[in-house]
Design an enzyme around this catalytic site. Structure first.
Site, PDB file in Angstrom:
ATOM      1  N   ASN A 284      -5.339   2.234  -0.820  1.00 36.16           N
ATOM      2  CA  ASN A 284      -4.402   2.152  -1.742  1.00 36.16           C
ATOM      3  C   ASN A 284      -5.031   2.030  -3.099  1.00 36.16           C
ATOM      4  O   ASN A 284      -4.781   3.038  -4.250  1.00 36.16           O
ATOM      5  CB  ASN A 284      -3.359   1.191  -1.727  1.00 36.16           C
ATOM      6  CG  ASN A 284      -2.275   1.233  -2.715  1.00 36.16           C
ATOM      7  OD1 ASN A 284      -1.681   2.027  -2.423  1.00 36.16           O
ATOM      8  ND2 ASN A 284      -2.031   0.399  -3.562  1.00 36.16           N
TER       9      ASN A 284
ATOM     10  N   GLU B 116       4.190   1.605  -6.598  1.00 37.66           N
ATOM     11  CA  GLU B 116       4.785   0.989  -7.751  1.00 37.66           C
ATOM     12  C   GLU B 116       4.296   1.198  -9.191  1.00 37.66           C
ATOM     13  O   GLU B 116       4.722   1.054 -10.337  1.00 37.66           O
ATOM     14  CB  GLU B 116       4.429  -0.663  -7.384  1.00 37.66           C
ATOM     15  CG  GLU B 116       3.155  -1.061  -7.562  1.00 37.66           C
ATOM     16  CD  GLU B 116       2.277  -0.889  -6.209  1.00 37.66           C
ATOM     17  OE1 GLU B 116       1.162  -0.845  -6.186  1.00 37.66           O
ATOM     18  OE2 GLU B 116       2.947  -0.259  -5.101  1.00 37.66           O
TER      19      GLU B 116
ATOM     20  N   ASP C   1      14.138  32.107 -35.277  1.00 36.57           N
ATOM     21  CA  ASP C   1      14.508  32.707 -36.425  1.00 36.57           C
ATOM     22  C   ASP C   1      13.344  33.752 -36.599  1.00 36.57           C
ATOM     23  O   ASP C   1      12.468  33.670 -35.982  1.00 36.57           O
ATOM     24  CB  ASP C   1      14.129  31.751 -37.655  1.00 36.57           C
ATOM     25  CG  ASP C   1      15.330  30.611 -37.788  1.00 36.57           C
ATOM     26  OD1 ASP C   1      16.676  31.282 -37.483  1.00 36.57           O
ATOM     27  OD2 ASP C   1      15.362  29.480 -37.711  1.00 36.57           O
TER      28      ASP C   1
ATOM     29  N   ASP D  14      15.876  25.357 -39.280  1.00 37.52           N
ATOM     30  CA  ASP D  14      15.196  24.678 -40.357  1.00 37.52           C
ATOM     31  C   ASP D  14      16.141  24.169 -41.403  1.00 37.52           C
ATOM     32  O   ASP D  14      15.905  23.079 -42.184  1.00 37.52           O
ATOM     33  CB  ASP D  14      14.475  25.596 -41.116  1.00 37.52           C
ATOM     34  CG  ASP D  14      15.001  26.905 -41.735  1.00 37.52           C
ATOM     35  OD1 ASP D  14      16.348  27.098 -41.523  1.00 37.52           O
ATOM     36  OD2 ASP D  14      14.074  27.540 -42.068  1.00 37.52           O
TER      37      ASP D  14
ATOM     38  N   ASN E  59       0.493   8.132   1.209  1.00 38.06           N
ATOM     39  CA  ASN E  59       1.076   6.848   1.273  1.00 38.06           C
ATOM     40  C   ASN E  59       1.926   7.029   2.909  1.00 38.06           C
ATOM     41  O   ASN E  59       2.041   6.037   3.488  1.00 38.06           O
ATOM     42  CB  ASN E  59       1.986   6.361   0.456  1.00 38.06           C
ATOM     43  CG  ASN E  59       1.265   6.053  -0.803  1.00 38.06           C
ATOM     44  OD1 ASN E  59       0.270   5.996  -0.786  1.00 38.06           O
ATOM     45  ND2 ASN E  59       1.960   5.390  -1.721  1.00 38.06           N
TER      46      ASN E  59
ATOM     47  N   ASP F 109      21.795  23.996 -39.376  1.00 39.28           N
ATOM     48  CA  ASP F 109      21.284  24.220 -38.008  1.00 39.28           C
ATOM     49  C   ASP F 109      21.330  22.950 -37.072  1.00 39.28           C
ATOM     50  O   ASP F 109      21.098  23.170 -35.958  1.00 39.28           O
ATOM     51  CB  ASP F 109      19.654  24.565 -38.225  1.00 39.28           C
ATOM     52  CG  ASP F 109      19.645  25.960 -38.803  1.00 39.28           C
ATOM     53  OD1 ASP F 109      20.768  26.902 -38.747  1.00 39.28           O
ATOM     54  OD2 ASP F 109      18.742  26.356 -39.319  1.00 39.28           O
TER      55      ASP F 109
ATOM     56  N   ALA G 159       0.700  -1.239  -0.066  1.00 37.90           N
ATOM     57  CA  ALA G 159      -0.169   0.060  -0.045  1.00 37.90           C
ATOM     58  C   ALA G 159       0.640   1.289  -0.051  1.00 37.90           C
ATOM     59  O   ALA G 159       0.375   2.225  -0.540  1.00 37.90           O
ATOM     60  CB  ALA G 159      -0.968  -0.182   1.171  1.00 37.90           C
TER      61      ALA G 159
END
Length: 953
Positions: A765, A305, A347, A659, A725, A663, A301
């Site tokens: 849980n 996980e 740009d 582009d 928890n 680059d 619990a």
């Protein structure tokens, strides 16, 4: 038959002429395949993809949900409990063991659904970022998914494209490719169209293009000869290892957190088991198994996980939202980094501006002319500024300037039923439109000036030239060149005046550059055009080199406008409010860049650094410059890379757009590389972390906002999950340690009662960590997400303040739950009169209510939970669903037996709710205090800054 799998050496495409290859492929180079034939061939040959490993069966995915060591221990303990029940011959149904089995199965199904959802989201994103190819289908140039290519398709390849399939070249304009992936050759390979006699290895097949290689210069047209596993890359794919999926920094950090929590909780569970065994008189196998079952249930619990799966789902779903808004994220890590961006280096053309170029003015030796009309429809005319000159030298020069501009051009403009259709660079399209306004039709120009060669544009040279035959003067060829005026003038020795080429004097050079400056000050982008005559006999087209661009005759200047995007100014303002600097990096003239930057709010002065100045700077000098300067003009890709590195040296987290092929180094070096989806090359897209489907600066800012929201939601999810928890662990641990103090002694296992049973822990849980946790992971962005400063790069997902809040909330939960338990039982600090089952049911309900209140708390460490609490409808629904499910456990007879609960009255519920609400108002007090202590005092609270109302300089 198609040439896809040759039966003899003579069948190999590289040994055949272009005509023979096209004939074998039943393909017309100007029309291409029709859609029906392409569909038939796709069915016959399959998609143009390499074979993928077979998908993991669904039953294995489901089974994997039950392989966690703690889940296996829980199942083993429940099985032993059931076996003991069977051995002892009890008549009552083993509700506890059955309930545990049921919860484990439900949790497994929930995990399976979450994982499947994340996989579907990831698959959708891969589809969005899949490679596309330009082809000729049904006589028209179009873009299709590369996976849909078939043998016989006519593909168009340009600088920066990744070759999508094996293909035989049928046209080439100085095309060069990099084939290191196949041959190991590090130098570019020049490509031609002539057939090769004799056998040639892959590296010597100069008329072939190979899947997976890259075009780095020039352009061409080719017919596809092999796709998928029939390509050279496909045949050797068995030797290539699939790169493992790299975990993002966030996933790695959460993995470490999960391991620490798992170890801590297992130690606590072991301590709980040990405490029970030491402090109570446990007798018999059944009691011992119950104790072991409780410890394992506590660990299951408390350990999150499912954390990695939920985080991956949150990231993937967020990326899908971004993709719907034109920002396609190619790497999960980019989502994390977006929230840390402190600089956006963009740009200008097409990103900050509309990229809808329109020629406005032409200046030649004899004067100036304006062009009317807007957009790509060729509606408008040439208007001569000097009256009486329209039939003189100026008109002749204007016609020659526009003829040169239209010929040195690779764009297409055609009229269809739906209107004018364009394909190619917007600047080149604008030049074709301007030529049409002057009465120069492409068809007529093609008839006289047929292209025979090309020296392609490159961002380093800033020039493009084409070579043409002249039907009226067959004894000569004509070279026409366009490019940056300051660069072009260095290649010119003469100037056109009327029909004469006069020497270009120094005084005229100064005048031309002054005219260029004047156009730039009007925010017009400028191009120069020039020409020269060549002898009719020259080497074949593929051999034309840059050296031919000399002794040119300068014709004139062309000024065109690319207006700023209306949404770009607003986006710049929002970015600045968010603490993000905006830079403009362009190849345009400094004056043009400065005017546009001021209009967009990027700069407040005329300070511009040029590529030449960057070239002359040391790294230290450039580091100083990037701290102050916001506009960079006339830059090359290598300058972009230096700017990125300088910004990073000064502590900035950089998002950089690009582009072109060159680059790619800057995009890779940037913290967030952003490629253009419309004008960008495949090379730039593959190097980038994000692709803009609309090439719009505003999309970058929107992506930053979404990235911040996604990261904030992951923190909300973690804040809720961990605090809940920890509350469970503290309740169990201190409940057992303080059993005598709170009236738990004297009943239960071996004389010691427990705060909660194993089944109750698992149910909490499942119910509270399930739907509410998922809902908070998709919480709408906070209103102030873009009025906060960028997150520090080295700031983990779990900060010290978050941990303090998590522990504080966990302690409040445990304290309230144990006090309710104490008040329900005889003895202890608060006198009660209920049974142990009643006390556990009250504690069970109180802890569930604590967590449902806490889910609203977890939405922020600063903002009040009471501010727009119902904004997230999914969260409200999830909380309601959890309440209904918990009520079923309290009031349904068979579930009462399974979870050892008893009937609660309205007053019991009100008590549980009142106590559980303490986590809300105590946290509210703490948030209010922290806001008052923050810089700015009481004025610093929930920030409702409206970027639309924030003035930017």
């Amino acid at each position: 038959m198609l040439v896809t799998a040759p039966n003899s050496k003579s069948d190999e495409p590289y040994r055949q002429s272009c005509a023979d290859v096209l004939s074998a492929a039943a393909a017309d180079p100007s029309i291409g395949l029709d859609q029906a034939e392409a569909k038939r061939r796709l069915t016959e040959y399959g998609p143009n993809e390499l074979d993928a490993p077979p998908p993991r069966p669904e039953w294995l995915k489901l089974l994997a949900q039950f392989t966690d060591i703690l889940v296996l221990l829980l199942l083993a303990a429940a099985t032993i409990s059931a076996a003991v029940w069977w051995r002892e011959g009890k008549t009552e149904v083993p509700y506890e063991a059955l309930a545990i089995f049921a919860i484990v199965v439900l949790n497994g199904l929930l995990g399976y659904v979450q994982e499947a959802r994340a996989e579907r989201a990831a698959a959708a994103l891969r589809q969005l970022s899949a490679m596309r190819s330009d082809v000729v289908r049904d006589g028209a140039q179009t873009s299709i998914a590369s996976a849909d290519l078939v043998p016989g398709d006519i593909i168009l390849v340009a600088e920066g494209d990744t070759i999508p399939a094996d293909a035989r070249l049928i046209q080439s304009a100085a095309l060069q490719t990099m084939e290191a992936a196949l041959t190991g050759e590090s130098l570019p390979v020049s490509k031609g169209i002539d057939a090769i006699s004799g056998r040639a290895e892959i590296g010597d097949q100069r008329n072939m293009l190979f899947s997976g290689t890259t075009a780095i210069y020039g352009h061409g047209r080719a017919v596809v000869t092999a796709t998928g596993m029939r390509t050279v890359m496909g045949r050797i794919s068995g030797m290539l290892e699939k790169a493992p999926d790299e975990a993002t920094p966030l996933q790695k950090e959460l993995g470490r957190v999960g391991k620490v929590l798992a170890i801590t909780v297992v130690l606590i569970a072991a301590a709980v088991i040990g405490t029970i065994l030491l402090l109570s008189e446990v007798r018999g196998l059944s009691r011992t198994v119950d104790v072991m079952l409780l410890g394992v249930a506590l660990a299951v619990a408390a350990v999150p996980e499912g954390l990695p799966a939920v985080v991956t789902a949150v990231l993937s779903l967020g990326m899908q939202r971004m993709a719907r808004n034109s920002a396609v994220i190619r790497r999960l890590s980019a989502v994390e980094t977006l929230g840390s961006a402190t600089v956006i280096a963009s740009d200008k053309t097409g990103t900050l501006t509309k990229n809808e170029m329109t020629v406005r003015r032409i200046i030649t030796a004899s004067g100036c002319a304006n062009l009317s009309g807007t957009g790509y429809a060729p509606n408008g005319q040439v208007e001569f500024r000097e009256a009486g000159r329209s039939n003189g030298l100026l008109q002749l020069e204007i016609v020659r300037a526009l003829t040169a501009a239209e010929r040195a051009n690779n764009a297409l403009l055609s009229e269809r039923a739906e209107g004018w259709v364009v394909h190619g660079d917007p600047t080149e399209v604008a030049l074709i439109v301007a030529a049409r306004k002057a009465g120069l039709l492409t068809e007529a120009l093609n008839a006289r000036f047929g292209r025979v060669g090309e020296v392609p544009f490159s961002s380093e040279r800033k020039l493009m030239s084409t070579i043409h035959s002249d039907a009226e003067r067959p004894e000569r060829l004509v070279l026409v060149t366009k490019g940056a005026p300051d660069v072009l003038l260095d290649h010119c020795t003469h100037e056109l005046v009327g029909s004469d080429a006069l020497p270009l004097t120094d005084a005229r050079r100064v005048e031309i550059m002054a005219s260029n400056e004047a156009l730039a000050e009007e925010a017009l982008r400028t191009l120069g055009v020039a020409f020269r005559s060549l002898p009719a006999k020259l080497p074949e087209a593929s051999q034309f080199e840059e050296a031919i661009e000399r002794e040119l005759v300068f014709i004139g200047l062309i000024g065109m406008i690319d207006p700023p995007r209306l949404e770009a100014r607003e986006a710049v303002g929002r970015a600045q409010v968010a603490g993000i600097r905006c830079l403009m990096i362009t190849g345009d003239h400094p004056k043009t860049a400065s005017v546009i930057a001021r209009e967009l709010g990027i700069s407040v002065d005329d300070q511009v650094v040029t590529g030449a100045q960057i070239q002359a700077m040391t790294d230290d000098e450039l580091d100083d410059a990037v701290r102050e300067v916001a506009v960079y003009a006339r830059v090359n890709p290598e300058h972009k890379l230096r700017i990125v590195l300088a910004l990073q040296r000064t502590g900035e987290t950089v998002a950089m757009t690009g582009d072109g092929v060159n680059d790619a180094p800057a995009l890779k070096a940037a913290d967030i590389g952003i490629a253009m989806g419309i004008t960008g090359t495949n090379v730039s897209k593959e190097a980038a972390d994000m692709v803009l489907a609309d090439d719009n600066f505003a999309t970058i800012v929107a992506a930053v906002e979404e990235g911040r929201a996604i990261f904030a939601n992951i923190r909300k999810f973690l804040r809720y999950l961990l605090s809940s928890n920890i509350g469970e662990v503290m309740t169990m641990f201190f409940g057992i340690i303080l059993a005598g103090t709170i009236g738990l002694s004297g009943a239960g296992i071996g004389g010691l009662a427990l705060p909660l049973l194993a089944t109750q822990l698992l149910w909490i849980n499942f119910v509270t960590d399930g739907a509410p946790a998922l809902a908070i992971g998709v919480d709408p962005a906070d209103d102030d997400v873009m009025s906060r400063p960028p997150r520090l790069r080295d700031e983990g997902v779990l900060t010290g303040r978050m941990w303090a809040g998590v522990v504080f909330v966990g302690a409040v939960m445990a304290t309230g739950t144990l006090l309710v338990l104490d008040g329900a039982l005889p003895g202890g600090l608060i006198e009660g009169s209920g049974t142990i089952a009643y006390g556990q049911t009250m504690a069970f309900t109180t802890l569930v209510m604590f967590q449902l209140f806490n889910v609203f708390n977890a939405r922020s460490d600063e903002l009040s939970a009471l501010r727009r609490p119902f904004r997230n409808r999914s969260l409200c629904f999830a909380v309601a669903l959890s309440l209904v499910m918990h009520a079923a456990v309290i009031y349904t007879p068979f579930l009462q037996k399974a979870f050892s609960t008893v009937f609660l009255s309205i007053s019991d519920w009100l008590l549980c709710i009142a106590v559980a609400s303490s986590v809300l108002w105590l946290r509210e007090i703490e948030k209010a205090v922290m806001r008052r202590l923050a810089p700015g005092g009481a004025d610093v609270g929930p920030r409702d800054l409206d970027p639309d109302q924030v003035e930017t300089s």
